[in-house]
Design a protein around this motif. Sequence first.
Motif, PDB file in Angstrom:
ATOM      1  N   PHE B  16     -56.933   3.342  43.443  1.00 58.34           N
ATOM      2  CA  PHE B  16     -58.012   2.160  43.537  1.00 58.34           C
ATOM      3  C   PHE B  16     -57.393   0.951  44.002  1.00 58.34           C
ATOM      4  CE2 PHE B  16     -60.174   4.900  40.329  1.00 58.34           C
ATOM      5  CZ  PHE B  16     -61.231   5.494  41.161  1.00 58.34           C
ATOM      6  N   ASP B  17     -57.871   0.389  44.906  1.00 54.43           N
ATOM      7  CA  ASP B  17     -57.238  -0.963  45.455  1.00 54.43           C
ATOM      8  C   ASP B  17     -55.727  -1.086  45.413  1.00 54.43           C
ATOM      9  OD1 ASP B  17     -60.386  -1.718  44.934  1.00 54.43           O
ATOM     10  OD2 ASP B  17     -59.736  -2.038  42.932  1.00 54.43           O
ATOM     11  N   LYS B  19     -53.816   0.442  43.887  1.00 54.69           N
ATOM     12  CA  LYS B  19     -52.984   0.907  42.616  1.00 54.69           C
ATOM     13  C   LYS B  19     -53.277   2.337  42.037  1.00 54.69           C
ATOM     14  CE  LYS B  19     -53.336  -0.372  37.710  1.00 54.69           C
ATOM     15  NZ  LYS B  19     -54.446   0.088  37.146  1.00 54.69           N
ATOM     16  N   VAL B  21     -53.789   5.378  40.301  1.00 56.96           N
ATOM     17  CA  VAL B  21     -54.373   5.515  39.003  1.00 56.96           C
ATOM     18  C   VAL B  21     -54.059   6.816  38.238  1.00 56.96           C
ATOM     19  CG1 VAL B  21     -56.499   5.823  37.663  1.00 56.96           C
ATOM     20  CG2 VAL B  21     -56.142   3.841  39.152  1.00 56.96           C
ATOM     21  N   ALA B  40     -55.007   8.559  26.215  1.00 55.49           N
ATOM     22  CA  ALA B  40     -55.606   7.172  25.726  1.00 55.49           C
ATOM     23  C   ALA B  40     -56.729   6.780  26.655  1.00 55.49           C
ATOM     24  CB  ALA B  40     -54.400   6.255  25.455  1.00 55.49           C
ATOM     25  N   ASN B  41     -57.322   5.855  26.071  1.00 58.75           N
ATOM     26  CA  ASN B  41     -58.278   5.069  27.020  1.00 58.75           C
ATOM     27  C   ASN B  41     -57.660   4.555  28.417  1.00 58.75           C
ATOM     28  OD1 ASN B  41     -59.876   3.373  24.278  1.00 58.75           O
ATOM     29  ND2 ASN B  41     -60.671   5.040  25.437  1.00 58.75           N
ATOM     30  N   GLY B  42     -58.155   4.910  29.374  1.00 59.16           N
ATOM     31  CA  GLY B  42     -57.658   4.243  30.867  1.00 59.16           C
ATOM     32  C   GLY B  42     -56.700   5.238  31.209  1.00 59.16           C
ATOM     33  N   ALA B  43     -56.142   6.521  30.714  1.00 53.70           N
ATOM     34  CA  ALA B  43     -55.205   7.126  31.278  1.00 53.70           C
ATOM     35  C   ALA B  43     -55.559   7.738  32.310  1.00 53.70           C
ATOM     36  CB  ALA B  43     -55.058   8.510  29.872  1.00 53.70           C
ATOM     37  N   GLY B  44     -57.072   8.086  32.667  1.00 54.20           N
ATOM     38  CA  GLY B  44     -57.494   8.938  33.958  1.00 54.20           C
ATOM     39  C   GLY B  44     -58.076   9.937  33.816  1.00 54.20           C
ATOM     40  N   LYS B  45     -58.595  10.194  32.519  1.00 53.67           N
ATOM     41  CA  LYS B  45     -59.279  11.564  32.224  1.00 53.67           C
ATOM     42  C   LYS B  45     -60.798  11.445  33.248  1.00 53.67           C
ATOM     43  CE  LYS B  45     -59.839  10.597  27.777  1.00 53.67           C
ATOM     44  NZ  LYS B  45     -59.178   9.208  27.771  1.00 53.67           N
ATOM     45  N   THR B  46     -61.573  10.441  33.026  1.00 58.20           N
ATOM     46  CA  THR B  46     -62.740  10.458  33.869  1.00 58.20           C
ATOM     47  C   THR B  46     -62.316  10.702  35.224  1.00 58.20           C
ATOM     48  OG1 THR B  46     -63.658   9.310  31.996  1.00 58.20           O
ATOM     49  CG2 THR B  46     -64.801   9.124  34.195  1.00 58.20           C
ATOM     50  N   THR B  47     -61.521   9.923  35.581  1.00 56.47           N
ATOM     51  CA  THR B  47     -61.167  10.089  37.090  1.00 56.47           C
ATOM     52  C   THR B  47     -60.818  11.337  37.554  1.00 56.47           C
ATOM     53  OG1 THR B  47     -60.205   7.735  36.832  1.00 56.47           O
ATOM     54  CG2 THR B  47     -59.686   8.882  39.102  1.00 56.47           C
ATOM     55  N   GLU B 159     -65.599  13.554  26.995  1.00 56.90           N
ATOM     56  CA  GLU B 159     -65.843  13.102  25.814  1.00 56.90           C
ATOM     57  C   GLU B 159     -67.491  13.213  25.210  1.00 56.90           C
ATOM     58  OE1 GLU B 159     -63.887   9.631  24.844  1.00 56.90           O
ATOM     59  OE2 GLU B 159     -62.745   9.428  26.227  1.00 56.90           O
ATOM     60  N   HIS B 192     -59.698  11.313  23.473  1.00 51.23           N
ATOM     61  CA  HIS B 192     -58.610  10.604  23.038  1.00 51.23           C
ATOM     62  C   HIS B 192     -58.103  10.845  21.804  1.00 51.23           C
ATOM     63  CE1 HIS B 192     -62.242   8.024  22.657  1.00 51.23           C
ATOM     64  NE2 HIS B 192     -61.521   7.554  21.572  1.00 51.23           N
TER      65      HIS B 192
HETATM   66  N1  ATP Z   1     -63.817   2.514  40.015  1.00 52.00           N
HETATM   67  C1  ATP Z   1     -62.953   2.081  39.880  1.00 52.00           C
HETATM   68  N2  ATP Z   1     -62.032   1.174  40.473  1.00 52.00           N
HETATM   69  C2  ATP Z   1     -60.876   0.648  40.122  1.00 52.00           C
HETATM   70  N3  ATP Z   1     -60.326   1.011  39.164  1.00 52.00           N
HETATM   71  C3  ATP Z   1     -60.674   2.128  38.266  1.00 52.00           C
HETATM   72  C4  ATP Z   1     -62.072   2.646  38.665  1.00 52.00           C
HETATM   73  N4  ATP Z   1     -62.038   3.746  37.832  1.00 52.00           N
HETATM   74  C5  ATP Z   1     -61.429   3.743  37.237  1.00 52.00           C
HETATM   75  N5  ATP Z   1     -60.352   2.837  37.312  1.00 52.00           N
HETATM   76  C6  ATP Z   1     -59.159   2.330  36.516  1.00 52.00           C
HETATM   77  O1  ATP Z   1     -58.391   3.852  36.552  1.00 52.00           O
HETATM   78  C7  ATP Z   1     -57.900   4.015  35.257  1.00 52.00           C
HETATM   79  C8  ATP Z   1     -58.387   5.462  34.609  1.00 52.00           C
HETATM   80  O2  ATP Z   1     -59.583   5.152  34.263  1.00 52.00           O
HETATM   81  P1  ATP Z   1     -60.556   6.767  33.544  1.00 52.00           P
HETATM   82  O3  ATP Z   1     -61.856   5.991  33.541  1.00 52.00           O
HETATM   83  O4  ATP Z   1     -60.177   7.716  34.286  1.00 52.00           O
HETATM   84  O5  ATP Z   1     -59.827   6.640  32.083  1.00 52.00           O
HETATM   85  P2  ATP Z   1     -60.415   7.494  31.155  1.00 52.00           P
HETATM   86  O6  ATP Z   1     -58.841   8.461  30.462  1.00 52.00           O
HETATM   87  O7  ATP Z   1     -61.345   8.236  31.386  1.00 52.00           O
HETATM   88  O8  ATP Z   1     -60.302   6.420  29.921  1.00 52.00           O
HETATM   89  P3  ATP Z   1     -61.509   6.344  28.619  1.00 52.00           P
HETATM   90  O9  ATP Z   1     -60.742   7.103  27.620  1.00 52.00           O
HETATM   91  O10 ATP Z   1     -61.636   4.838  28.261  1.00 52.00           O
HETATM   92  O11 ATP Z   1     -62.853   7.156  29.129  1.00 52.00           O
HETATM   93  C9  ATP Z   1     -58.233   2.776  34.438  1.00 52.00           C
HETATM   94  O12 ATP Z   1     -57.006   2.110  34.503  1.00 52.00           O
HETATM   95  C10 ATP Z   1     -59.430   2.173  35.264  1.00 52.00           C
HETATM   96  O13 ATP Z   1     -59.214   0.844  34.976  1.00 52.00           O
END
Ligand code: ATP
Lengths: 235, 228
Positions: B16-17, B19, B21, B40-47, B159, B192
């Motif tokens: 993303f931009d 970076k 991820v 953990a939060n922000g680890a990248g599961k949703t992505t 989740e 998480h």
């Molecule tokens: N559309 C986006 N643009 C820029 N950065 C993004 C975008 N979506 C996610 N990120 C970044 O990617 C990283 C992973 O995000 P993600 O949502 O996959 O985490 P997660 O593991 O699902 O966290 P959570 O437990 O909080 O749901 C984070 O650092 C987030 O800031």
Amino acid sequence: MFDLMKLELKKNNIRTYIISTFVISIIMLGFIYLLAYLPQFDPNDADLELFVGYNNIISLFSVINMTVFCVLSSVMYSRFVIEEYSGDRVLLLFSYPIKRRKIFISKLMIVSLFTVIAMVLCNFTIFAFFGVSETIYPLVNESITLETITKVIKTTFIMAVSAACLGIIAMGIGFIQKSIPATIISAFLLCSLLCNIVAGTLTSDAPVIVFLAITIIGAIIVSSIVMKKNSCMEV
Amino acid sequence: MTNGLAVKTIDLVKTFDGKEVIKNCNMTVHKGSIYGFLGANGAGKTTVFKMLIGLLIPNAGNIEILGLNRVDKENEILKNIGSIIETPMFYEHLSARENLEIHLSYMGILNSNIEGTLEMVGLKGTGKQPVSKFSLGMRQRLGIARAIIHNPQLLILDEPINGLDPVGIRQMRELFLELVKNHDMTILISSHILSEIEHIADTIGVIVDGQILEEVSLSSIKDKFLMD
Ligand SMILES: Nc1ncnc2c1ncn2[C@@H]1O[C@H](COP(=O)(O)OP(=O)(O)OP(=O)(O)O)[C@@H](O)[C@H]1O
Ligand SMILES: [Mg+2]
């Protein structure tokens, strides 16, 4: 495609827009009498010349009604398109085994069809009502001829299609800005701008055809841009 | 060999931009299992989940789902996935039942047991209420109902037990186990908190800063303990 359009009707409460059309029709009916009555306020006022005769009334009324229906169409796009694609609901919409393009086209078709049909019905009803009342208690110092009726039919269809096309262009602006106010405001501005440009020339045919062609081409370009954006959109 | 796999990702990368991820994500999910995706939060599961469904497009790498290539067989794959990503959203003015009907139409399924599915998730008798009247927990349950109603082979649940009370969590766990056992589903579930998923998962994949550090088969650990 027909099934997708039916689904759009199910998801979005179409009754709201039907009721709006009725309310608009009643208000606009009052408005046409105002237009017809205006020159009698001050028969010597040259500015009021614009409102004299059926041809002028038909043109002016249709242009204003187009603006009203274009705004209604943009309100519908706000719900059908802008809200759905900018909110979290799009996560679900995009996880269906249907091409994104198809879903989008079904939305365009349903709103455009509704706009055209609603505006044609509204215009015809009002002109018919006005026409009948003119034969009983005339406000305008002219007789209704076959030419007048042709003019009504032609103008109504041209303006209805324009309203739908300008609605699409407004939707495109709103889609890129991801904003509902941007959608509705651009519909209003687009109509006002174009009305001002063409209002003076509305009594002759050629400029109106050009105007219609421009709005149709604009709508086609805008919808293909938005469709492309939509197809590769990440959510 | 891939016949036995529900999901296989190879060196998945998402930026993303500029970076990175997700970095070289390699995930292997066996059919008929429950895969707990821990991070953990922000680890990248949703992505990662979004890339599996096609909501995000990976910058590099390959995804195979149910033995099919993600890019070539998009629609075939989507027909066989049920998902919840983040908070499930609905048409608020419509009832639970109507929301499910709309979902089924989009999935191309004509008749399905809506009442039965609502009962499975503990929403019996609420089908006629508009969703706007639903509590957070009820929405979560309805989201699960929507994810399973078209009888998909793969469930992707991000989740899914957020907002549920302890009783609800236990009910959903039982439901997940039952879906795998009796409906031949494979479940990918993220969390998480380890304790949320360790009871039901067969395998746990740990994601840290966009990289899968380890995929541990819990059954193999249990076997080891029993042998010692
Ligand atoms: N559309 C986006 N643009 C820029 N950065 C993004 C975008 N979506 C996610 N990120 C970044 O990617 C990283 C992973 O995000 P993600 O949502 O996959 O985490 P997660 O593991 O699902 O966290 P959570 O437990 O909080 O749901 C984070 O650092 C987030 O800031
Ligand atoms: Mg997440």
